[in-house]
Design a protein around this motif. Structure first.
Motif, PDB file in Angstrom:
ATOM      1  N   GLU A   1       0.824  -1.211   0.000  1.00 56.65           N
ATOM      2  CA  GLU A   1       0.000   0.000   0.000  1.00 56.65           C
ATOM      3  C   GLU A   1       0.856   1.259   0.000  1.00 56.65           C
ATOM      4  N   GLU A   2       1.941   1.255   0.764  1.00 54.09           N
ATOM      5  CA  GLU A   2       2.818   2.432   0.790  1.00 54.09           C
ATOM      6  C   GLU A   2       3.519   2.612  -0.547  1.00 54.09           C
ATOM      7  N   ALA A   3       3.929   1.500  -1.166  1.00 57.04           N
ATOM      8  CA  ALA A   3       4.573   1.582  -2.475  1.00 57.04           C
ATOM      9  C   ALA A   3       3.633   2.203  -3.496  1.00 57.04           C
ATOM     10  N   TYR A   4       2.353   1.864  -3.417  1.00 58.17           N
ATOM     11  CA  TYR A   4       1.373   2.423  -4.344  1.00 58.17           C
ATOM     12  C   TYR A   4       1.139   3.906  -4.068  1.00 58.17           C
ATOM     13  N   SER A   5       1.128   4.282  -2.795  1.00 56.30           N
ATOM     14  CA  SER A   5       0.789   5.658  -2.433  1.00 56.30           C
ATOM     15  C   SER A   5       1.845   6.668  -2.880  1.00 56.30           C
ATOM     16  N   ILE A   6       3.092   6.210  -3.116  1.00 58.84           N
ATOM     17  CA  ILE A   6       4.162   7.142  -3.480  1.00 58.84           C
ATOM     18  C   ILE A   6       4.678   6.910  -4.893  1.00 58.84           C
ATOM     19  N   ILE A   7       3.961   6.128  -5.694  1.00 56.60           N
ATOM     20  CA  ILE A   7       4.471   5.774  -7.018  1.00 56.60           C
ATOM     21  C   ILE A   7       4.668   7.002  -7.905  1.00 56.60           C
ATOM     22  N   SER A   8       3.803   8.011  -7.764  1.00 59.22           N
ATOM     23  CA  SER A   8       3.949   9.226  -8.580  1.00 59.22           C
ATOM     24  C   SER A   8       4.980  10.179  -7.993  1.00 59.22           C
ATOM     25  N   LEU A   9       5.058  10.217  -6.667  1.00 59.26           N
ATOM     26  CA  LEU A   9       5.986  11.137  -6.010  1.00 59.26           C
ATOM     27  C   LEU A   9       7.429  10.651  -6.097  1.00 59.26           C
ATOM     28  N   SER A  10       7.638   9.336  -5.941  1.00 62.85           N
ATOM     29  CA  SER A  10       8.992   8.795  -5.961  1.00 62.85           C
ATOM     30  C   SER A  10       8.963   7.346  -6.448  1.00 62.85           C
TER      31      SER A  10
ATOM     32  N   ASP B   1      21.334  -5.484  -1.774  1.00 66.64           N
ATOM     33  CA  ASP B   1      20.487  -5.277  -0.605  1.00 66.64           C
ATOM     34  C   ASP B   1      19.097  -4.827  -1.055  1.00 66.64           C
ATOM     35  N   VAL B   2      18.050  -5.505  -0.555  1.00 64.75           N
ATOM     36  CA  VAL B   2      16.697  -5.204  -0.976  1.00 64.75           C
ATOM     37  C   VAL B   2      16.272  -3.788  -0.590  1.00 64.75           C
ATOM     38  N   ASN B   3      16.948  -3.176   0.372  1.00 65.34           N
ATOM     39  CA  ASN B   3      16.588  -1.830   0.816  1.00 65.34           C
ATOM     40  C   ASN B   3      17.370  -0.722   0.107  1.00 65.34           C
ATOM     41  N   VAL B   4      18.252  -1.087  -0.829  1.00 63.77           N
ATOM     42  CA  VAL B   4      19.005  -0.085  -1.565  1.00 63.77           C
ATOM     43  C   VAL B   4      18.063   0.663  -2.505  1.00 63.77           C
ATOM     44  N   VAL B   5      18.075   1.986  -2.473  1.00 64.14           N
ATOM     45  CA  VAL B   5      17.234   2.798  -3.339  1.00 64.14           C
ATOM     46  C   VAL B   5      17.933   2.988  -4.679  1.00 64.14           C
ATOM     47  N   VAL B   6      17.250   2.639  -5.781  1.00 66.88           N
ATOM     48  CA  VAL B   6      17.840   2.746  -7.114  1.00 66.88           C
ATOM     49  C   VAL B   6      16.935   3.600  -7.991  1.00 66.88           C
ATOM     50  N   GLU B   7      17.494   4.095  -9.083  1.00 65.13           N
ATOM     51  CA  GLU B   7      16.737   4.921 -10.010  1.00 65.13           C
ATOM     52  C   GLU B   7      15.848   4.049 -10.888  1.00 65.13           C
ATOM     53  N   VAL B   8      14.555   4.337 -10.924  1.00 61.57           N
ATOM     54  CA  VAL B   8      13.611   3.662 -11.800  1.00 61.57           C
ATOM     55  C   VAL B   8      12.631   4.700 -12.327  1.00 61.57           C
ATOM     56  N   ASP B   9      11.940   4.361 -13.412  1.00 63.36           N
ATOM     57  CA  ASP B   9      10.927   5.284 -13.912  1.00 63.36           C
ATOM     58  C   ASP B   9       9.544   4.792 -13.466  1.00 63.36           C
ATOM     59  N   PRO B  10       8.507   5.636 -13.587  1.00 61.90           N
ATOM     60  CA  PRO B  10       7.175   5.268 -13.085  1.00 61.90           C
ATOM     61  C   PRO B  10       6.625   3.990 -13.706  1.00 61.90           C
ATOM     62  N   TYR B  11       6.903   3.758 -14.988  1.00 61.54           N
ATOM     63  CA  TYR B  11       6.388   2.548 -15.629  1.00 61.54           C
ATOM     64  C   TYR B  11       6.985   1.298 -14.995  1.00 61.54           C
ATOM     65  N   GLU B  12       8.279   1.311 -14.730  1.00 64.54           N
ATOM     66  CA  GLU B  12       8.931   0.173 -14.096  1.00 64.54           C
ATOM     67  C   GLU B  12       8.352  -0.075 -12.705  1.00 64.54           C
TER      68      GLU B  12
ATOM     69  N   SER C   1       9.122   3.765  -4.325  1.00 62.10           N
ATOM     70  CA  SER C   1       8.047   2.799  -4.506  1.00 62.10           C
ATOM     71  C   SER C   1       8.603   1.439  -4.899  1.00 62.10           C
ATOM     72  N   ALA C   2       9.551   1.432  -5.828  1.00 64.51           N
ATOM     73  CA  ALA C   2      10.153   0.178  -6.273  1.00 64.51           C
ATOM     74  C   ALA C   2      10.916  -0.503  -5.143  1.00 64.51           C
ATOM     75  N   THR C   3      11.560   0.285  -4.299  1.00 69.09           N
ATOM     76  CA  THR C   3      12.284  -0.278  -3.165  1.00 69.09           C
ATOM     77  C   THR C   3      11.316  -1.007  -2.222  1.00 69.09           C
ATOM     78  N   LEU C   4      10.174  -0.386  -1.947  1.00 72.42           N
ATOM     79  CA  LEU C   4       9.179  -1.024  -1.096  1.00 72.42           C
ATOM     80  C   LEU C   4       8.579  -2.260  -1.759  1.00 72.42           C
ATOM     81  N   SER C   5       8.389  -2.205  -3.072  1.00 77.61           N
ATOM     82  CA  SER C   5       7.849  -3.355  -3.786  1.00 77.61           C
ATOM     83  C   SER C   5       8.812  -4.533  -3.751  1.00 77.61           C
ATOM     84  N   ARG C   6      10.097  -4.254  -3.886  1.00 77.08           N
ATOM     85  CA  ARG C   6      11.076  -5.339  -3.805  1.00 77.08           C
ATOM     86  C   ARG C   6      11.067  -5.959  -2.408  1.00 77.08           C
ATOM     87  N   ARG C   7      10.946  -5.103  -1.395  1.00 81.41           N
ATOM     88  CA  ARG C   7      10.881  -5.625  -0.036  1.00 81.41           C
ATOM     89  C   ARG C   7       9.605  -6.442   0.166  1.00 81.41           C
ATOM     90  N   CYS C   8       8.505  -5.996  -0.427  1.00 79.73           N
ATOM     91  CA  CYS C   8       7.252  -6.723  -0.367  1.00 79.73           C
ATOM     92  C   CYS C   8       7.395  -8.089  -1.034  1.00 79.73           C
TER      93      CYS C   8
END
Length: 223
Positions: free
Chosen positions: A99-108, A170-181, A112-119
């Motif tokens: 749910e948190e990954a979805y809530s920030i998909i447009s903002l960051s 590391d699953v918690n590493v923040v990486v650059e992704v675009d909104p579609y990914e 969002s992808a980092t949270l999805s990987r953790r999920c």
């Protein structure tokens, strides 16, 4: 626009009928238009979409930027994400990350992808009881446990931009992704929640119901 909308409150799908289940406003600095067929917009116009669910009677609100400085804006307003509401028998930590990954998909998208990987990792560890140092190793350990189409979908994400390039870290590493990914990764999470948790729960419930029916019939015959 799609002819149907999925209610984020109850997950029901319903057709968009103007002035019944759907209505939109197209305001700008100098005007406010509510005509459904109007296509001439002033500079920097947004579109507010109202959706009223006939099943639960809840109203959803989304915003779209139509032109000018707002052209690339697209976001839910109420609720603040279009995340599906999954059953409580799915672990709360998994649902919260989704749910948190979805809530920030447009903002960051990258957060969002980092949270999805953790999920995803949480699902693999909880549902399949697979726990290794790297997510990529956990994914590889799934290969002979799930349908090949599911595994290919999970494994293919490794080749999508920077999500794939960093899945082995590391699953918690923040990486650059675009909104579609980021959005594709969330859709995969939804699919796996349906295929794993909900399918198992529904199967167990059906088998229990059949067993109980058989017991009831046997009891009646013995009387």
């Amino acid at each position: 626009m799609s002819n149907n909308f999925i209610c984020p409150f109850c997950n029901s799908s319903f057709p968009l009928v103007w002035d019944n289940t759907y209505k939109s406003y197209k305001p700008s600095f100098s005007s406010s238009d509510t005509h459904p067929l109007e296509t001439k917009y002033h500079t920097n116009t947004i579109k507010l979409n109202f959706y009223r669910c006939p099943t639960c009677d809840a109203t959803s609100l989304t915003l779209e930027g139509l032109n000018g400085e707002f052209a690339n804006i697209s976001m839910p307003i109420h609720p603040n994400s279009l995340a599906k509401q999954f059953p409580e028998y799915i672990p709360k930590s998994i649902r919260s990350d989704y749910e948190e990954a979805y809530s920030i998909i447009s903002l960051s998208p990258k957060a969002s992808a980092t949270l999805s990987r953790r999920c995803l990792q949480g699902m693999i560890r909880d549902f399949w009881k697979i726990s290794k140092l790297r997510l990529i190793d956990e994914i590889n350990a799934l290969q002979d446990k799930i349908p090949i189409a599911q595994w290919n979908a999970i494994n293919s994400l490794r080749s999508i931009g920077n999500i794939g390039a960093h899945m082995e870290k590391d699953v918690n590493v923040v990486v650059e992704v675009d909104p579609y990914e980021a959005e594709r990764l969330l859709k995969l999470i939804e699919l796996l929640l349906e295929k794993w948790y909900i399918a198992r729960h529904d199967e167990e419930q059906l088998l229990t119901d059949i067993s109980n029916i058989a017991k009831d019939k046997k009891t009646l015959k013995s009387k």
